[in-house]
Design a protein around this motif. Structure first.
Motif, mmCIF file in Angstrom:
data_model
loop_
_atom_site.group_PDB
_atom_site.id
_atom_site.type_symbol
_atom_site.label_atom_id
_atom_site.label_comp_id
_atom_site.label_asym_id
_atom_site.label_seq_id
_atom_site.Cartn_x
_atom_site.Cartn_y
_atom_site.Cartn_z
ATOM 1 N N GLY A 112 47.931 38.725 49.485
ATOM 2 C CA GLY A 112 46.311 37.933 50.011
ATOM 3 C C GLY A 112 45.394 38.690 49.193
ATOM 4 O O GLY A 112 45.248 40.031 49.144
ATOM 5 N N ARG A 113 44.385 37.690 48.972
ATOM 6 C CA ARG A 113 43.072 38.368 48.424
ATOM 7 C C ARG A 113 42.054 37.794 48.689
ATOM 8 O O ARG A 113 42.095 36.752 49.449
ATOM 9 C CB ARG A 113 43.431 38.308 46.965
ATOM 10 C CG ARG A 113 43.860 36.938 46.293
ATOM 11 C CD ARG A 113 43.509 36.921 44.715
ATOM 12 N NE ARG A 113 43.790 35.376 44.302
ATOM 13 C CZ ARG A 113 43.293 34.911 43.142
ATOM 14 N NH1 ARG A 113 42.896 35.852 42.071
ATOM 15 N NH2 ARG A 113 43.776 33.632 42.570
ATOM 16 N N GLY A 114 40.803 38.241 48.438
ATOM 17 C CA GLY A 114 39.705 37.804 49.025
ATOM 18 C C GLY A 114 39.036 36.520 48.434
ATOM 19 O O GLY A 114 38.295 35.789 49.024
ATOM 20 N N GLY A 115 39.222 36.157 47.220
ATOM 21 C CA GLY A 115 38.867 34.833 46.517
ATOM 22 C C GLY A 115 39.679 34.424 45.514
ATOM 23 O O GLY A 115 40.686 34.941 44.949
ATOM 24 N N ASP A 116 39.184 33.144 45.225
ATOM 25 C CA ASP A 116 40.039 32.364 44.027
ATOM 26 C C ASP A 116 39.606 32.857 42.687
ATOM 27 O O ASP A 116 38.798 33.394 42.356
ATOM 28 C CB ASP A 116 39.940 30.875 44.148
ATOM 29 C CG ASP A 116 41.148 30.160 43.720
ATOM 30 O OD1 ASP A 116 42.129 30.507 43.175
ATOM 31 O OD2 ASP A 116 40.877 28.880 43.777
ATOM 32 N N SER A 117 40.574 32.336 41.855
ATOM 33 C CA SER A 117 40.342 32.616 40.368
ATOM 34 C C SER A 117 39.220 31.604 39.876
ATOM 35 O O SER A 117 39.123 30.547 40.357
ATOM 36 C CB SER A 117 41.570 32.618 39.384
ATOM 37 O OG SER A 117 42.521 33.646 39.821
ATOM 38 N N ASP A 174 35.871 37.975 35.708
ATOM 39 C CA ASP A 174 36.189 38.364 36.932
ATOM 40 C C ASP A 174 37.250 38.934 37.372
ATOM 41 O O ASP A 174 38.463 38.428 36.628
ATOM 42 C CB ASP A 174 35.827 37.222 37.925
ATOM 43 C CG ASP A 174 36.630 36.183 37.925
ATOM 44 O OD1 ASP A 174 36.890 35.402 36.821
ATOM 45 O OD2 ASP A 174 37.454 35.736 38.762
ATOM 46 N N GLY A 175 37.368 39.807 38.290
ATOM 47 C CA GLY A 175 38.848 40.423 38.463
ATOM 48 C C GLY A 175 39.890 39.330 39.124
ATOM 49 O O GLY A 175 41.259 39.706 38.883
ATOM 50 N N GLU A 176 39.476 38.372 39.993
ATOM 51 C CA GLU A 176 40.317 37.640 40.601
ATOM 52 C C GLU A 176 41.095 36.687 39.383
ATOM 53 O O GLU A 176 42.215 36.514 39.679
ATOM 54 C CB GLU A 176 39.732 36.768 41.574
ATOM 55 C CG GLU A 176 38.859 37.473 42.723
ATOM 56 C CD GLU A 176 40.055 38.185 43.557
ATOM 57 O OE1 GLU A 176 41.272 38.160 43.324
ATOM 58 O OE2 GLU A 176 39.402 39.081 44.174
ATOM 59 N N SER A 177 40.417 36.373 38.595
ATOM 60 C CA SER A 177 41.150 35.688 37.370
ATOM 61 C C SER A 177 41.927 36.550 36.520
ATOM 62 O O SER A 177 43.063 36.085 36.267
ATOM 63 C CB SER A 177 40.080 34.914 36.414
ATOM 64 O OG SER A 177 39.137 34.024 36.978
ATOM 65 N N TRP A 212 48.838 25.847 40.939
ATOM 66 C CA TRP A 212 47.348 26.402 41.410
ATOM 67 C C TRP A 212 46.876 25.258 42.560
ATOM 68 O O TRP A 212 46.380 24.155 41.982
ATOM 69 C CB TRP A 212 46.396 26.751 40.132
ATOM 70 C CG TRP A 212 45.018 27.156 40.471
ATOM 71 C CD1 TRP A 212 44.776 27.711 41.752
ATOM 72 C CD2 TRP A 212 43.839 27.427 39.398
ATOM 73 N NE1 TRP A 212 43.414 28.253 41.724
ATOM 74 C CE2 TRP A 212 43.095 28.010 40.402
ATOM 75 C CE3 TRP A 212 43.624 27.011 38.146
ATOM 76 C CZ2 TRP A 212 41.725 28.369 39.700
ATOM 77 C CZ3 TRP A 212 42.524 27.436 37.810
ATOM 78 C CH2 TRP A 212 41.562 28.212 38.523
ATOM 79 N N LYS A 213 46.710 25.760 43.488
ATOM 80 C CA LYS A 213 46.049 25.069 44.592
ATOM 81 C C LYS A 213 44.872 25.778 44.937
ATOM 82 O O LYS A 213 44.536 26.468 45.177
ATOM 83 C CB LYS A 213 46.850 24.792 45.889
ATOM 84 C CG LYS A 213 48.288 24.430 46.091
ATOM 85 C CD LYS A 213 49.066 24.316 47.143
ATOM 86 C CE LYS A 213 50.281 23.950 47.080
ATOM 87 N NZ LYS A 213 51.120 23.923 48.256
ATOM 88 N N ARG A 214 43.837 25.067 44.413
ATOM 89 C CA ARG A 214 42.317 25.582 44.423
ATOM 90 C C ARG A 214 41.951 26.065 45.825
ATOM 91 O O ARG A 214 42.207 25.504 46.766
ATOM 92 C CB ARG A 214 41.348 24.486 43.778
ATOM 93 C CG ARG A 214 41.750 24.096 42.479
ATOM 94 C CD ARG A 214 41.292 24.854 41.448
ATOM 95 N NE ARG A 214 41.728 24.400 39.844
ATOM 96 C CZ ARG A 214 41.285 24.632 38.757
ATOM 97 N NH1 ARG A 214 40.013 25.376 38.765
ATOM 98 N NH2 ARG A 214 41.748 24.049 37.805
ATOM 99 N N SER A 215 41.478 27.396 45.450
ATOM 100 C CA SER A 215 40.970 28.034 47.005
ATOM 101 C C SER A 215 41.729 28.335 48.002
ATOM 102 O O SER A 215 41.657 28.423 49.043
ATOM 103 C CB SER A 215 39.977 27.091 47.521
ATOM 104 O OG SER A 215 38.618 26.657 46.471
ATOM 105 N N SER A 217 44.543 32.974 48.645
ATOM 106 C CA SER A 217 43.126 33.424 48.836
ATOM 107 C C SER A 217 42.588 33.096 50.136
ATOM 108 O O SER A 217 42.863 32.131 50.869
ATOM 109 C CB SER A 217 42.234 32.272 47.931
ATOM 110 O OG SER A 217 42.587 32.454 46.496
ATOM 111 N N ILE A 218 42.529 34.248 50.845
ATOM 112 C CA ILE A 218 42.048 34.187 51.994
ATOM 113 C C ILE A 218 40.640 34.920 52.183
ATOM 114 O O ILE A 218 40.689 36.345 52.538
ATOM 115 C CB ILE A 218 42.929 35.079 52.999
ATOM 116 C CG1 ILE A 218 44.362 34.490 52.833
ATOM 117 C CG2 ILE A 218 42.731 35.110 54.455
ATOM 118 C CD1 ILE A 218 45.661 35.292 53.512
#
Length: 539
Positions: A44-49, A59-62, A218-221, A247-248
């Motif tokens: 689980g992470r805070g944001g999408d790529s 950006d780190g998420e990507s 990849w399911k966006r968001s 992404s949560i």
């Protein structure tokens, strides 16, 4: 003791000026048997790529996804920034430090079945370095390449040539002390030339590398699914059959998902949840080595922030200790300089601007604003948690209240993450903003050049800060191979930055992660992300 160990590792990592033949240690292996692997890892992470092509993102998420899908020529030893082989097995450096010759690993395949070889390396570097490349698609820019190897008119890399299928020669226009450190960065993951030629602009959503995991969906968001690469060149790896990165955005929801068994590991644990985590024997806390900076940036091209007197005044209006007490649960320290104190070249003699609202108001008056600023400013606050900033909007609200006491009114905005980054890069919609940086490679240049040098305006220099004096020091430091001399140059650069105040450096945090107790083999990297190659869940 840990900090001293980390400093020693970073010191070694910065000493890349050895001009003799070099063969680094073998790549990360595994001591576990296949029986400890298998199954699906859910993170689980805070944001999408923003995109899945590492060459076009910052950006780190990507880059976290890219680290699973792509390999680089060189890599960092687990938990450190010490350079080691990856797709390149060994290398030699000429006496003048202008020629680097790499011997490549044989028998490696891209996920699409095509061969990894010297021509593939040349293809990738030519794509990044040629601003007119037909493989630079609309809206894309290779910001990291420009940040690490200079703008088009002043490139470090002169040419990249394949002399045979397993040999690549880099010719440089000028020496670059952190050259090997730079090559190991995730953004320089080697992609399949065929996939780029076939997919074109769609490659950013359908990446193909040589890494331990193969992109599936990849399911966006929502989520990104990766499958085990059955033909990975590191025998017996990866250990998991599949990885799903969810992404949560909400910190509490993400932690609840971990407690409920919906995910196996989570990033960016809110410090508010630390006590309950430590009291739960079914979970484990993971500390990422502190190697970052969070900062409040000013758009120096816009009034009133084109005046350094105003920027210095607002430095006095930020209560860093209060922010740490309120939002970091002690898992951070106030930032004075753009680089963390664990990194060599840090200037200990630079003194911070203390929190003093009366002084801030006085300095604003001295700058021509005795009644405060006469306009409402746009203040961008991050919509997602980051390792260096658990809740950017709440921090912005505290700063907003403090600024109001000295007559500075700001309106907080938090657009979607990809839009946020694009707006900061363009510098058109924000007056001031919160953002941060996690070091990529263990070298001070990786903070100073991409974040504050004039060459990086339009890239990661979101403040649009332009100082010729600072630029001259940074370029000189890049070409100096003696680390002691480089350190002196960086110390001088920090004095200039403190005086010009394009930022309010906020904190250096210790990022917190959490996982179920059965998760094994995870070694957090100071760079902010790592491949899940050796991770497994104990049955």
């Amino acid at each position: 003791m840990f900090t001293l160990m980390l400093m020693s590792v970073l010191l070694l990592a910065g000493c890349t000026g050895n001009k003799s033949a070099t063969t680094a240690p073998e790549a990360n292996g595994t001591e576990e048997t296949a029986a400890t692997g298998g199954g699906t890892l859910i993170v689980g992470r805070g944001g999408d790529s923003a995109a899945l092509d590492p060459a076009i993102v910052t950006d780190g998420e990507s880059l976290k996804i890219a680290q699973q899908v792509f390999d680089t020529l060189l890599d960092y030893k687990e938990g450190t920034t010490e350079v080691m082989p990856s797709l390149a097995e060994s290398w030699t450096i000429s006496d003048d430090a202008l020629t680097y010759t790499f011997k490549l690993r044989e028998g490696v395949k891209f996920h699409d079945g095509t061969d990894f070889n010297a021509d593939a390396v040349v293809f990738n570097f030519n794509r990044w370095g040629d601003t007119k490349s037909k493989y630079k698609f609309e809206g894309d820019s290779f910001d990291y390449y420009d940040s690490m190897f200079g703008p088009e008119e002043d490139r470090v890399i002169a040419s990249v040539t394949a002399t045979d299928p397993t040999t690549v020669v880099f010719k440089l226009n000028k020496p670059q002390a952190p050259f090997l450190q730079n090559l190991a960065m995730t953004c320089f993951g080697i992609a399949s030339p065929k996939a780029i030629e076939d997919e074109k602009a769609n490659f950013k959503s359908n990446p193909v590398g040589t890494g331990p995991f193969v992109f599936k969906e990849w399911k966006r968001s929502d989520s990104i699914t990766l499958d085990k690469n059955p033909n990975y060149w590191q025998e017996g790896l990866p250990k998991m059959d599949q990885v799903i990165i969810r992404s949560i955005p909400d910190n509490t929801a993400r932690y609840n998902a971990l407690q409920n068994g919906e995910i196996d590991m989570m990033e960016d644990l809110s410090p508010d949840d630390l006590a309950t985590l430590e009291a739960n024997p079914a979970l484990q806390k993971i500390n990422r080595p502190p190697f970052n900076v969070a900062y409040l940036g000013f758009n120096t091209t816009k009034k009133p922030f084109d005046d350094p007197k105003v920027r210095v005044a607002l430095n006095y209006a930020v209560d860093k200790k209060g922010l740490i007490d309120a939002f970091f649960a002690g898992q951070a320290e106030p930032a004075v300089n753009p680089i963390p104190p664990t990194l060599w070249g840090y200037n200990k003699s630079v003194e911070d601007y203390p929190y003093d609202l009366a002084k801030a108001k006085q300095l604003l008056a001295d700058a021509g604003y005795p009644n405060g600023l006469d306009q409402e400013l746009t203040f961008y606050a991050m919509p997602v948690p980051r390792p260096y900033m658990p809740d950017g909007r709440k921090v912005a609200e505290v700063i907003q209240a403090s600024f109001e006491q000295i007559g500075v009114k700001v309106k907080i905005e938090s657009p979607e993450w990809a839009t946020y980054l694009e707006d900061l890069k363009n510098g058109t919609k924000d007056d001031l903003f919160i953002i941060g940086w996690t070091g990529d490679n263990g070298d001070p240049d990786n903070f100073f050049y991409p974040l504050l040098d004039k060459d990086s305006i339009g890239g990661n220099n979101y403040s649009q800060y332009d100082s010729e004096e600072f630029h001259d020091l940074i370029v000189k430091a890049q070409q100096e191979t003696d680390q002691a001399e480089r350190s002196k140059l960086y110390e001088q650069a920090q004095v200039i930055v403190k005086k010009d105040a394009p930022w309010v450096p906020l904190v250096h945090s210790t990022p917190l992660l959490a996982a179920k107790a059965e998760l094994k083999g995870y070694v957090p990297s100071p760079t902010g992300s790592e491949a899940y190659t050796n991770v497994y869940i104990e049955q």
